[in-house]
Scaffold this active site. Structure first.
Site, PDB file in Angstrom:
ATOM      1  N   GLU A  86     -89.995 -31.293 -12.508  1.00  0.00           N
ATOM      2  CA  GLU A  86     -90.816 -29.981 -12.472  1.00  0.00           C
ATOM      3  C   GLU A  86     -90.187 -28.881 -13.249  1.00  0.00           C
ATOM      4  O   GLU A  86     -90.276 -28.038 -13.024  1.00  0.00           O
ATOM      5  CB  GLU A  86     -90.810 -29.625 -11.102  1.00  0.00           C
ATOM      6  CG  GLU A  86     -91.557 -30.873 -10.288  1.00  0.00           C
ATOM      7  CD  GLU A  86     -91.619 -30.479  -8.827  1.00  0.00           C
ATOM      8  OE1 GLU A  86     -92.823 -30.456  -8.247  1.00  0.00           O
ATOM      9  OE2 GLU A  86     -90.714 -30.031  -8.033  1.00  0.00           O
TER      10      GLU A  86
HETATM   11  C1  ACM Z   1     -89.468 -33.816  -6.635  1.00  0.00           C
HETATM   12  O1  ACM Z   1     -89.892 -34.171  -5.504  1.00  0.00           O
HETATM   13  N1  ACM Z   1     -89.849 -32.601  -7.193  1.00  0.00           N
HETATM   14  C2  ACM Z   1     -88.343 -34.667  -7.332  1.00  0.00           C
END
Ligand code: ACM
Length: 524
Positions: A338
Protein backbone atom coordinates in the site's frame (compact mmCIF):
# COMPACT_ATOMS: atom_id res chain seq x y z
CA UNK A 1 -8.25 -43.43 12.17
CA UNK A 2 -6.72 -41.14 9.65
CA UNK A 3 -3.98 -42.13 7.31
CA UNK A 4 -2.42 -40.59 4.27
CA UNK A 5 0.44 -42.92 3.41
CA UNK A 6 -0.60 -46.51 3.24
CA UNK A 7 -1.71 -48.37 0.19
CA UNK A 8 -5.39 -49.12 -0.21
CA UNK A 9 -5.11 -52.72 0.97
CA UNK A 10 -3.25 -51.86 4.15
CA UNK A 11 -5.69 -49.06 4.75
CA UNK A 12 -8.67 -51.44 4.49
CA UNK A 13 -7.11 -53.88 6.96
CA UNK A 14 -6.35 -51.05 9.37
CA UNK A 15 -9.84 -49.63 9.08
CA UNK A 16 -11.40 -53.02 9.80
CA UNK A 17 -9.04 -53.53 12.75
CA UNK A 18 -9.83 -50.05 14.01
CA UNK A 19 -13.55 -50.60 13.71
CA UNK A 20 -13.23 -53.72 15.85
CA UNK A 21 -11.06 -51.85 18.37
CA UNK A 22 -13.35 -48.87 18.46
CA UNK A 23 -16.36 -51.05 19.03
CA UNK A 24 -14.65 -52.32 22.14
CA UNK A 25 -13.70 -48.80 23.29
CA UNK A 26 -16.83 -48.30 25.28
CA UNK A 27 -16.32 -49.40 28.84
CA UNK A 28 -13.96 -46.87 30.39
CA UNK A 29 -13.68 -43.13 30.25
CA UNK A 30 -11.54 -41.94 28.62
CA UNK A 31 -10.76 -45.01 26.60
CA UNK A 32 -10.81 -43.91 22.99
CA UNK A 33 -7.87 -41.82 21.87
CA UNK A 34 -9.45 -41.24 18.47
CA UNK A 35 -12.38 -39.49 20.16
CA UNK A 36 -10.17 -36.84 21.77
CA UNK A 37 -10.34 -33.34 20.35
CA UNK A 38 -6.87 -32.57 19.02
CA UNK A 39 -6.26 -29.38 16.99
CA UNK A 40 -4.50 -29.46 14.58
CA UNK A 41 -5.79 -32.88 13.59
CA UNK A 42 -2.93 -35.43 13.63
CA UNK A 43 -1.91 -37.55 10.65
CA UNK A 44 -2.92 -40.80 12.32
CA UNK A 45 -4.52 -41.93 15.58
CA UNK A 46 -4.91 -45.54 16.66
CA UNK A 47 -6.86 -46.37 19.80
CA UNK A 48 -6.15 -49.28 22.12
CA UNK A 49 -9.08 -48.71 24.45
CA UNK A 50 -7.48 -48.35 27.84
CA UNK A 51 -6.04 -45.49 29.83
CA UNK A 52 -2.85 -44.22 31.42
CA UNK A 53 -3.12 -42.31 34.68
CA UNK A 54 -0.90 -39.47 35.85
CA UNK A 55 -0.33 -39.67 39.60
CA UNK A 56 1.69 -38.07 42.36
CA UNK A 57 4.60 -40.44 41.64
CA UNK A 58 4.72 -39.83 37.88
CA UNK A 59 8.06 -38.43 36.77
CA UNK A 60 9.10 -37.13 33.37
CA UNK A 61 12.10 -39.16 32.23
CA UNK A 62 14.19 -37.71 29.42
CA UNK A 63 16.71 -39.78 27.51
CA UNK A 64 19.93 -37.88 27.12
CA UNK A 65 21.12 -34.82 28.94
CA UNK A 66 21.07 -32.18 26.24
CA UNK A 67 19.86 -28.80 27.39
CA UNK A 68 17.00 -28.95 24.86
CA UNK A 69 15.45 -32.17 26.04
CA UNK A 70 15.78 -31.28 29.71
CA UNK A 71 14.15 -27.90 29.04
CA UNK A 72 11.32 -29.57 27.11
CA UNK A 73 10.79 -31.97 30.01
CA UNK A 74 10.64 -28.94 32.31
CA UNK A 75 8.17 -27.27 30.00
CA UNK A 76 5.85 -30.29 30.13
CA UNK A 77 6.21 -30.46 33.89
CA UNK A 78 5.34 -26.76 34.21
CA UNK A 79 2.18 -27.28 32.15
CA UNK A 80 1.00 -30.29 34.14
CA UNK A 81 1.90 -29.15 37.66
CA UNK A 82 -0.55 -26.34 38.50
CA UNK A 83 -3.77 -28.30 37.97
CA UNK A 84 -2.54 -31.72 39.11
CA UNK A 85 -0.49 -30.48 42.06
CA UNK A 86 1.93 -33.38 41.34
CA UNK A 87 5.71 -32.78 41.53
CA UNK A 88 6.35 -34.29 38.04
CA UNK A 89 10.10 -34.14 38.43
CA UNK A 90 12.26 -34.24 35.31
CA UNK A 91 14.88 -37.02 35.44
CA UNK A 92 17.58 -37.99 33.01
CA UNK A 93 17.76 -41.67 32.09
CA UNK A 94 19.36 -44.07 29.64
CA UNK A 95 16.77 -46.83 30.10
CA UNK A 96 13.01 -46.79 29.57
CA UNK A 97 11.45 -45.88 32.94
CA UNK A 98 9.15 -48.10 34.99
CA UNK A 99 5.38 -48.09 35.06
CA UNK A 100 3.40 -44.87 35.59
CA UNK A 101 5.93 -42.50 34.04
CA UNK A 102 6.32 -40.22 31.06
CA UNK A 103 9.28 -40.84 28.74
CA UNK A 104 10.62 -38.32 26.22
CA UNK A 105 13.34 -39.32 23.78
CA UNK A 106 15.01 -38.29 20.55
CA UNK A 107 15.44 -41.00 17.96
CA UNK A 108 15.86 -41.39 14.23
CA UNK A 109 12.96 -43.85 14.24
CA UNK A 110 11.49 -44.08 10.75
CA UNK A 111 8.01 -43.38 12.07
CA UNK A 112 8.68 -39.76 12.91
CA UNK A 113 8.96 -37.34 10.04
CA UNK A 114 10.91 -34.17 9.61
CA UNK A 115 11.93 -31.64 12.19
CA UNK A 116 8.51 -31.30 13.75
CA UNK A 117 7.15 -34.82 13.51
CA UNK A 118 6.58 -36.96 16.60
CA UNK A 119 5.30 -40.33 17.63
CA UNK A 120 3.23 -40.57 20.81
CA UNK A 121 2.56 -43.99 22.29
CA UNK A 122 0.32 -44.25 25.31
CA UNK A 123 -0.06 -47.58 27.06
CA UNK A 124 -1.61 -48.39 30.42
CA UNK A 125 1.93 -48.29 31.84
CA UNK A 126 3.64 -45.44 30.09
CA UNK A 127 3.31 -42.32 28.01
CA UNK A 128 6.16 -42.20 25.50
CA UNK A 129 6.96 -39.37 23.12
CA UNK A 130 9.62 -39.84 20.45
CA UNK A 131 10.83 -37.36 17.84
CA UNK A 132 13.81 -36.85 15.58
CA UNK A 133 14.41 -33.34 16.87
CA UNK A 134 13.56 -31.26 19.94
CA UNK A 135 10.99 -29.27 17.92
CA UNK A 136 9.08 -32.51 17.30
CA UNK A 137 9.05 -33.30 21.03
CA UNK A 138 7.77 -29.80 21.72
CA UNK A 139 4.95 -30.21 19.18
CA UNK A 140 4.10 -33.60 20.70
CA UNK A 141 3.78 -32.03 24.14
CA UNK A 142 0.96 -29.86 22.80
CA UNK A 143 -0.83 -33.07 21.86
CA UNK A 144 -0.31 -34.47 25.37
CA UNK A 145 -1.97 -31.33 26.76
CA UNK A 146 -4.97 -31.80 24.53
CA UNK A 147 -5.53 -35.47 25.33
CA UNK A 148 -5.65 -34.69 29.04
CA UNK A 149 -8.92 -33.38 30.51
CA UNK A 150 -9.38 -29.65 29.81
CA UNK A 151 -8.96 -28.98 33.55
CA UNK A 152 -5.23 -29.49 32.95
CA UNK A 153 -5.16 -25.89 31.70
CA UNK A 154 -6.31 -24.49 35.05
CA UNK A 155 -3.81 -22.61 37.16
CA UNK A 156 -4.78 -24.13 40.50
CA UNK A 157 -5.25 -27.68 41.76
CA UNK A 158 -8.28 -29.61 40.54
CA UNK A 159 -8.99 -32.83 42.45
CA UNK A 160 -9.85 -35.38 39.78
CA UNK A 161 -8.38 -38.37 37.97
CA UNK A 162 -5.88 -37.47 35.23
CA UNK A 163 -6.47 -40.15 32.65
CA UNK A 164 -5.23 -40.32 29.08
CA UNK A 165 -6.70 -42.72 26.53
CA UNK A 166 -4.21 -45.26 25.20
CA UNK A 167 -3.08 -45.67 21.62
CA UNK A 168 -0.64 -44.24 19.13
CA UNK A 169 -0.43 -40.92 17.36
CA UNK A 170 1.84 -40.42 14.36
CA UNK A 171 2.04 -36.80 13.36
CA UNK A 172 3.90 -34.26 11.24
CA UNK A 173 3.00 -31.00 9.47
CA UNK A 174 1.94 -30.37 5.89
CA UNK A 175 3.53 -26.89 5.60
CA UNK A 176 6.87 -25.81 7.03
CA UNK A 177 5.74 -22.19 7.71
CA UNK A 178 2.72 -21.83 9.99
CA UNK A 179 2.53 -18.37 11.44
CA UNK A 180 0.59 -15.50 12.85
CA UNK A 181 1.29 -11.79 12.67
CA UNK A 182 0.74 -9.30 15.45
CA UNK A 183 0.52 -5.59 14.58
CA UNK A 184 2.07 -3.86 17.59
CA UNK A 185 2.29 -0.56 15.67
CA UNK A 186 -1.39 0.53 15.53
CA UNK A 187 -1.82 -0.37 19.18
CA UNK A 188 1.15 -1.27 21.28
CA UNK A 189 1.14 -4.58 23.17
CA UNK A 190 3.49 -5.02 26.12
CA UNK A 191 6.04 -7.76 26.69
CA UNK A 192 3.72 -10.06 28.67
CA UNK A 193 1.00 -9.72 26.03
CA UNK A 194 3.37 -10.72 23.25
CA UNK A 195 4.49 -13.71 25.30
CA UNK A 196 0.87 -14.80 25.84
CA UNK A 197 0.36 -14.49 22.07
CA UNK A 198 3.42 -16.71 21.53
CA UNK A 199 1.91 -19.21 23.98
CA UNK A 200 -1.24 -19.33 21.85
CA UNK A 201 0.81 -20.13 18.74
CA UNK A 202 2.75 -22.81 20.61
CA UNK A 203 -0.48 -24.54 21.72
CA UNK A 204 -1.53 -25.08 18.11
CA UNK A 205 1.90 -26.12 16.83
CA UNK A 206 2.48 -22.89 14.91
CA UNK A 207 6.10 -22.02 14.30
CA UNK A 208 6.39 -18.38 13.20
CA UNK A 209 5.59 -15.11 14.95
CA UNK A 210 5.68 -12.16 12.56
CA UNK A 211 5.84 -8.86 14.44
CA UNK A 212 4.68 -5.80 12.49
CA UNK A 213 7.03 -3.42 14.29
CA UNK A 214 6.45 -0.12 12.50
CA UNK A 215 3.68 1.74 10.75
CA UNK A 216 2.32 5.25 10.36
CA UNK A 217 1.15 5.31 13.98
CA UNK A 218 4.19 3.98 15.79
CA UNK A 219 7.76 2.68 15.70
CA UNK A 220 8.12 -0.12 18.25
CA UNK A 221 11.70 -1.43 18.17
CA UNK A 222 14.70 0.40 19.58
CA UNK A 223 17.27 1.21 16.89
CA UNK A 224 20.34 2.50 18.68
CA UNK A 225 21.73 4.42 15.70
CA UNK A 226 18.39 6.25 15.17
CA UNK A 227 17.11 6.74 18.73
CA UNK A 228 14.34 9.20 17.93
CA UNK A 229 12.45 6.46 16.09
CA UNK A 230 11.26 5.13 19.42
CA UNK A 231 11.63 8.23 21.63
CA UNK A 232 9.32 10.24 19.38
CA UNK A 233 8.00 7.74 16.83
CA UNK A 234 7.01 5.26 19.52
CA UNK A 235 5.24 7.77 21.73
CA UNK A 236 1.69 7.31 20.52
CA UNK A 237 -0.72 4.93 18.77
CA UNK A 238 -4.17 4.85 17.15
CA UNK A 239 -6.52 6.96 19.24
CA UNK A 240 -3.68 9.00 20.76
CA UNK A 241 -2.63 6.72 23.63
CA UNK A 242 0.92 6.65 24.92
CA UNK A 243 2.14 3.87 22.62
CA UNK A 244 5.41 2.26 23.62
CA UNK A 245 8.31 0.29 22.21
CA UNK A 246 10.54 -2.69 22.91
CA UNK A 247 14.13 -2.18 23.92
CA UNK A 248 16.60 -4.40 22.10
CA UNK A 249 16.91 -6.40 25.30
CA UNK A 250 13.15 -6.99 25.41
CA UNK A 251 13.18 -7.98 21.74
CA UNK A 252 15.97 -10.49 22.44
CA UNK A 253 13.84 -11.84 25.27
CA UNK A 254 10.99 -12.47 22.75
CA UNK A 255 13.42 -14.17 20.42
CA UNK A 256 14.44 -16.53 23.22
CA UNK A 257 10.90 -17.05 24.51
CA UNK A 258 9.78 -17.92 20.99
CA UNK A 259 12.78 -20.08 20.17
CA UNK A 260 12.33 -22.06 23.43
CA UNK A 261 8.95 -22.94 21.89
CA UNK A 262 10.48 -23.65 18.44
CA UNK A 263 8.89 -20.53 17.03
CA UNK A 264 10.84 -18.26 14.67
CA UNK A 265 10.47 -14.53 15.01
CA UNK A 266 10.09 -12.57 11.75
CA UNK A 267 10.45 -8.82 12.29
CA UNK A 268 8.79 -6.45 9.83
CA UNK A 269 9.74 -2.86 9.16
CA UNK A 270 7.19 -1.71 6.61
CA UNK A 271 8.53 0.54 3.80
CA UNK A 272 8.56 2.67 1.71
CA UNK A 273 4.95 3.42 2.80
CA UNK A 274 3.33 2.90 6.23
CA UNK A 275 6.28 4.90 7.55
CA UNK A 276 4.92 8.10 9.09
CA UNK A 277 6.30 7.35 12.57
CA UNK A 278 9.84 7.45 11.11
CA UNK A 279 9.06 10.52 8.98
CA UNK A 280 7.84 12.32 12.10
CA UNK A 281 11.03 11.38 13.97
CA UNK A 282 13.64 12.35 11.34
CA UNK A 283 13.04 15.29 8.95
CA UNK A 284 15.81 14.13 6.62
CA UNK A 285 13.80 11.06 5.58
CA UNK A 286 11.18 13.31 3.97
CA UNK A 287 11.50 14.61 0.41
CA UNK A 288 10.86 18.16 1.63
CA UNK A 289 13.23 17.80 4.60
CA UNK A 290 10.46 18.55 7.10
CA UNK A 291 9.29 16.18 9.82
CA UNK A 292 5.63 15.18 9.62
CA UNK A 293 3.24 15.23 12.58
CA UNK A 294 2.68 12.04 14.53
CA UNK A 295 -0.43 10.24 13.29
CA UNK A 296 -3.10 8.53 15.40
CA UNK A 297 -5.80 7.81 12.81
CA UNK A 298 -6.40 4.68 10.74
CA UNK A 299 -6.05 5.79 7.13
CA UNK A 300 -3.47 3.94 5.01
CA UNK A 301 -1.31 4.78 2.03
CA UNK A 302 -0.39 8.43 2.66
CA UNK A 303 3.29 8.25 3.70
CA UNK A 304 6.51 7.44 1.87
CA UNK A 305 10.22 7.51 2.52
CA UNK A 306 12.09 9.73 0.14
CA UNK A 307 13.37 7.09 -2.28
CA UNK A 308 15.80 9.47 -3.99
CA UNK A 309 17.88 10.57 -0.99
CA UNK A 310 21.02 8.63 -0.06
CA UNK A 311 20.29 9.17 3.65
CA UNK A 312 17.21 6.94 3.22
CA UNK A 313 19.44 4.00 2.31
CA UNK A 314 21.76 4.72 5.23
CA UNK A 315 18.65 4.60 7.44
CA UNK A 316 17.46 1.33 5.89
CA UNK A 317 20.92 -0.18 6.20
CA UNK A 318 21.28 0.82 9.86
CA UNK A 319 17.81 -0.43 10.78
CA UNK A 320 18.20 -3.80 9.08
CA UNK A 321 21.77 -4.24 10.33
CA UNK A 322 20.63 -3.82 13.92
CA UNK A 323 17.54 -5.99 13.39
CA UNK A 324 19.50 -8.72 11.61
CA UNK A 325 21.97 -8.83 14.50
CA UNK A 326 19.12 -9.27 16.97
CA UNK A 327 17.25 -11.85 14.88
CA UNK A 328 18.65 -15.38 14.60
CA UNK A 329 15.86 -16.54 12.25
CA UNK A 330 16.40 -16.51 8.48
CA UNK A 331 13.87 -13.80 7.53
CA UNK A 332 13.41 -10.05 7.58
CA UNK A 333 10.04 -8.72 6.38
CA UNK A 334 10.32 -5.48 4.43
CA UNK A 335 6.60 -4.69 4.12
CA UNK A 336 6.14 -3.02 0.74
CA UNK A 337 2.32 -2.86 0.82
CA UNK A 338 0.00 0.00 0.00
CA UNK A 339 2.70 2.52 -0.92
CA UNK A 340 0.08 4.61 -2.70
CA UNK A 341 2.06 7.84 -2.67
CA UNK A 342 5.32 6.32 -3.88
CA UNK A 343 5.54 6.54 -7.69
CA UNK A 344 5.86 3.11 -9.29
CA UNK A 345 9.11 4.17 -10.97
CA UNK A 346 10.48 5.02 -7.51
CA UNK A 347 8.97 2.02 -5.70
CA UNK A 348 10.62 -0.58 -7.93
CA UNK A 349 14.29 0.45 -7.55
CA UNK A 350 13.69 1.18 -3.86
CA UNK A 351 12.43 -2.35 -3.16
CA UNK A 352 15.31 -3.82 -5.19
CA UNK A 353 17.88 -1.86 -3.23
CA UNK A 354 16.25 -2.73 0.09
CA UNK A 355 16.32 -6.42 -0.84
CA UNK A 356 20.06 -6.14 -1.51
CA UNK A 357 20.60 -4.46 1.86
CA UNK A 358 18.74 -7.20 3.73
CA UNK A 359 20.62 -9.91 1.84
CA UNK A 360 23.92 -8.18 2.64
CA UNK A 361 22.99 -8.59 6.31
CA UNK A 362 22.59 -12.32 5.79
CA UNK A 363 18.80 -12.58 5.72
CA UNK A 364 16.11 -13.67 3.27
CA UNK A 365 13.32 -11.31 2.24
CA UNK A 366 9.65 -11.58 2.91
CA UNK A 367 7.41 -8.80 1.63
CA UNK A 368 3.70 -8.25 0.97
CA UNK A 369 2.70 -9.33 -2.54
CA UNK A 370 3.29 -5.87 -4.07
CA UNK A 371 7.05 -6.45 -3.89
CA UNK A 372 6.71 -8.65 -6.99
CA UNK A 373 6.54 -5.41 -9.02
CA UNK A 374 10.30 -5.30 -8.48
CA UNK A 375 12.86 -7.87 -9.56
CA UNK A 376 12.85 -10.33 -6.70
CA UNK A 377 16.15 -11.56 -5.34
CA UNK A 378 16.86 -15.29 -4.83
CA UNK A 379 14.97 -16.90 -1.92
CA UNK A 380 12.46 -14.06 -1.68
CA UNK A 381 8.99 -14.89 -0.35
CA UNK A 382 5.92 -12.86 -1.34
CA UNK A 383 3.12 -12.80 1.21
CA UNK A 384 -0.14 -13.00 -0.72
CA UNK A 385 -2.83 -10.95 0.98
CA UNK A 386 -5.05 -9.52 -1.74
CA UNK A 387 -3.68 -9.39 -5.28
CA UNK A 388 -3.46 -12.66 -7.24
CA UNK A 389 -1.64 -11.01 -10.15
CA UNK A 390 1.08 -9.84 -7.77
CA UNK A 391 1.40 -13.34 -6.31
CA UNK A 392 1.60 -14.91 -9.77
CA UNK A 393 4.23 -12.38 -10.81
CA UNK A 394 6.26 -13.42 -7.75
CA UNK A 395 5.95 -17.09 -8.66
CA UNK A 396 6.98 -16.42 -12.24
CA UNK A 397 10.16 -14.93 -10.80
CA UNK A 398 10.83 -18.10 -8.83
CA UNK A 399 9.68 -16.76 -5.47
CA UNK A 400 7.76 -18.77 -2.89
CA UNK A 401 4.37 -17.68 -1.62
CA UNK A 402 3.20 -17.31 1.95
CA UNK A 403 -0.59 -17.51 1.94
CA UNK A 404 -2.48 -14.84 3.90
CA UNK A 405 -5.64 -14.21 1.88
CA UNK A 406 -7.40 -11.41 3.74
CA UNK A 407 -10.85 -12.91 3.23
CA UNK A 408 -9.77 -16.09 5.09
CA UNK A 409 -6.79 -15.41 7.32
CA UNK A 410 -7.14 -11.78 8.48
CA UNK A 411 -8.23 -12.37 12.04
CA UNK A 412 -8.98 -8.70 12.54
CA UNK A 413 -11.98 -9.00 10.18
CA UNK A 414 -15.37 -8.96 11.91
CA UNK A 415 -17.09 -12.34 12.27
CA UNK A 416 -20.41 -10.88 11.15
CA UNK A 417 -22.27 -7.58 11.04
CA UNK A 418 -22.79 -7.63 14.82
CA UNK A 419 -19.10 -7.93 15.75
CA UNK A 420 -18.14 -4.74 17.58
CA UNK A 421 -14.37 -5.01 17.10
CA UNK A 422 -12.49 -5.36 13.84
CA UNK A 423 -12.77 -4.16 10.27
CA UNK A 424 -14.76 -5.57 7.35
CA UNK A 425 -13.07 -4.37 4.15
CA UNK A 426 -12.27 -7.99 3.22
CA UNK A 427 -15.75 -9.16 4.24
CA UNK A 428 -17.00 -10.92 7.35
CA UNK A 429 -14.91 -13.93 8.27
CA UNK A 430 -16.97 -16.42 10.26
CA UNK A 431 -15.36 -19.61 11.56
CA UNK A 432 -16.45 -21.66 8.55
CA UNK A 433 -15.05 -19.12 6.04
CA UNK A 434 -11.72 -19.03 7.78
CA UNK A 435 -11.56 -22.86 7.80
CA UNK A 436 -13.04 -23.98 4.47
CA UNK A 437 -10.29 -23.26 1.97
CA UNK A 438 -7.16 -24.91 0.68
CA UNK A 439 -3.97 -22.84 0.38
CA UNK A 440 -2.91 -24.98 -2.57
CA UNK A 441 -5.87 -24.09 -4.78
CA UNK A 442 -6.85 -20.65 -3.56
CA UNK A 443 -4.98 -18.59 -6.16
CA UNK A 444 -5.21 -19.96 -9.72
CA UNK A 445 -1.69 -20.79 -10.89
CA UNK A 446 -0.23 -21.17 -7.40
CA UNK A 447 -0.12 -24.82 -6.37
CA UNK A 448 1.22 -26.66 -3.36
CA UNK A 449 4.86 -26.67 -4.46
CA UNK A 450 5.01 -22.87 -4.61
CA UNK A 451 3.67 -22.37 -1.11
CA UNK A 452 5.77 -22.28 2.05
CA UNK A 453 2.79 -22.09 4.33
CA UNK A 454 0.16 -19.84 5.79
CA UNK A 455 0.04 -16.89 8.13
CA UNK A 456 -2.82 -15.28 10.04
CA UNK A 457 -2.32 -11.53 10.46
CA UNK A 458 -3.91 -9.62 13.32
CA UNK A 459 -4.02 -5.90 12.50
CA UNK A 460 -4.84 -3.79 15.52
CA UNK A 461 -6.50 -0.56 14.36
CA UNK A 462 -9.50 -1.46 16.54
CA UNK A 463 -7.88 -3.83 19.02
CA UNK A 464 -6.53 -2.19 22.15
CA UNK A 465 -5.95 -4.89 24.76
CA UNK A 466 -5.51 -8.61 25.32
CA UNK A 467 -9.16 -9.46 25.94
CA UNK A 468 -10.09 -7.83 22.65
CA UNK A 469 -7.20 -9.56 20.93
CA UNK A 470 -8.31 -12.95 22.27
CA UNK A 471 -11.85 -12.38 21.04
CA UNK A 472 -10.63 -11.89 17.46
CA UNK A 473 -7.96 -14.60 17.58
CA UNK A 474 -10.20 -17.29 19.08
CA UNK A 475 -11.53 -19.45 17.72
CA UNK A 476 -10.11 -18.66 14.27
CA UNK A 477 -6.46 -19.27 15.11
CA UNK A 478 -6.82 -23.01 15.87
CA UNK A 479 -8.49 -23.59 12.49
CA UNK A 480 -5.82 -21.65 10.63
CA UNK A 481 -3.14 -23.59 12.49
CA UNK A 482 -4.85 -26.78 11.32
CA UNK A 483 -4.85 -25.59 7.71
CA UNK A 484 -1.08 -25.24 7.99
CA UNK A 485 -0.53 -28.57 9.76
CA UNK A 486 -3.13 -31.00 8.40
CA UNK A 487 -3.24 -31.95 4.75
CA UNK A 488 -6.39 -30.59 3.12
CA UNK A 489 -7.74 -34.00 2.06
CA UNK A 490 -7.98 -34.91 5.76
CA UNK A 491 -9.94 -31.81 6.74
CA UNK A 492 -13.69 -31.33 6.76
CA UNK A 493 -15.70 -28.51 8.28
CA UNK A 494 -18.45 -30.83 9.56
CA UNK A 495 -15.93 -32.87 11.53
CA UNK A 496 -13.79 -29.88 12.56
CA UNK A 497 -16.61 -27.84 14.05
CA UNK A 498 -17.45 -30.69 16.45
CA UNK A 499 -13.80 -31.07 17.41
CA UNK A 500 -13.50 -27.31 17.93
CA UNK A 501 -16.67 -27.27 20.01
CA UNK A 502 -15.17 -29.86 22.34
CA UNK A 503 -12.34 -27.40 23.03
CA UNK A 504 -14.71 -24.82 24.48
CA UNK A 505 -14.03 -25.98 28.03
CA UNK A 506 -10.29 -25.93 27.34
CA UNK A 507 -10.38 -22.33 26.06
CA UNK A 508 -12.36 -21.38 29.14
CA UNK A 509 -9.87 -23.14 31.43
CA UNK A 510 -7.11 -21.16 29.69
CA UNK A 511 -9.05 -17.99 30.56
CA UNK A 512 -9.32 -17.07 26.88
CA UNK A 513 -12.05 -14.62 25.88
CA UNK A 514 -13.36 -16.39 22.77
CA UNK A 515 -16.17 -15.74 20.32
CA UNK A 516 -18.96 -18.29 20.86
CA UNK A 517 -19.87 -18.63 17.20
CA UNK A 518 -23.30 -20.17 16.64
CA UNK A 519 -21.74 -22.30 13.91
CA UNK A 520 -19.89 -24.35 16.52
CA UNK A 521 -21.52 -26.86 18.93
CA UNK A 522 -19.67 -25.66 22.02
CA UNK A 523 -19.17 -27.96 24.97
CA UNK A 524 -18.08 -25.94 27.99
C1 ACM B 1 -1.99 -5.32 4.25
O1 ACM B 1 -3.03 -5.78 4.73
N1 ACM B 1 -1.91 -4.03 3.97
C2 ACM B 1 -0.84 -6.14 3.98
Amino acid sequence: MINRNHSGAIKTVIIIAMTVLQMSCTTKTPSDLSEESIIPKPVSITSTCDYFTLNAKTAIYVKGETADIIRIGGFLSAILKPATGFPLNVKSTIEAPGSGNIFLMLSDSAETRGDEGYLLTVTKKQLKLVAKSPAGLFRGIQTIRQILPSDIERDSIVERPWEIATGTIVDYPEYSYRGAMLDVARHFFGVDDVKRFIDFLACYKMNVLHLHLSDDQGWRIEIKSWPNLTIHGGSTEVGGGTGGFYTQEQYSDFVKYASDRYITLVPEIDMPGHINAALASYPELNSNGKATELYTGTEVGFSTLSTKKEITYKFVDDVFRELATLTPGPYIHIGGDESHVTKKEDYIPFVERVQDIVIAHGKQIIGWDEISLSTLRPNATAQFWANAANANRAVSQGAKILMSPAARTYIDMKYDSTTVLGLSWAGYVEIDSSYIWDPANYVPGIGREKITGIEAPLWTETITNMKELEYMVFPRLPGLAEIGWTTSSERSWEEYKVRLGKQGARLKAMDINFYRSKQVPWVE
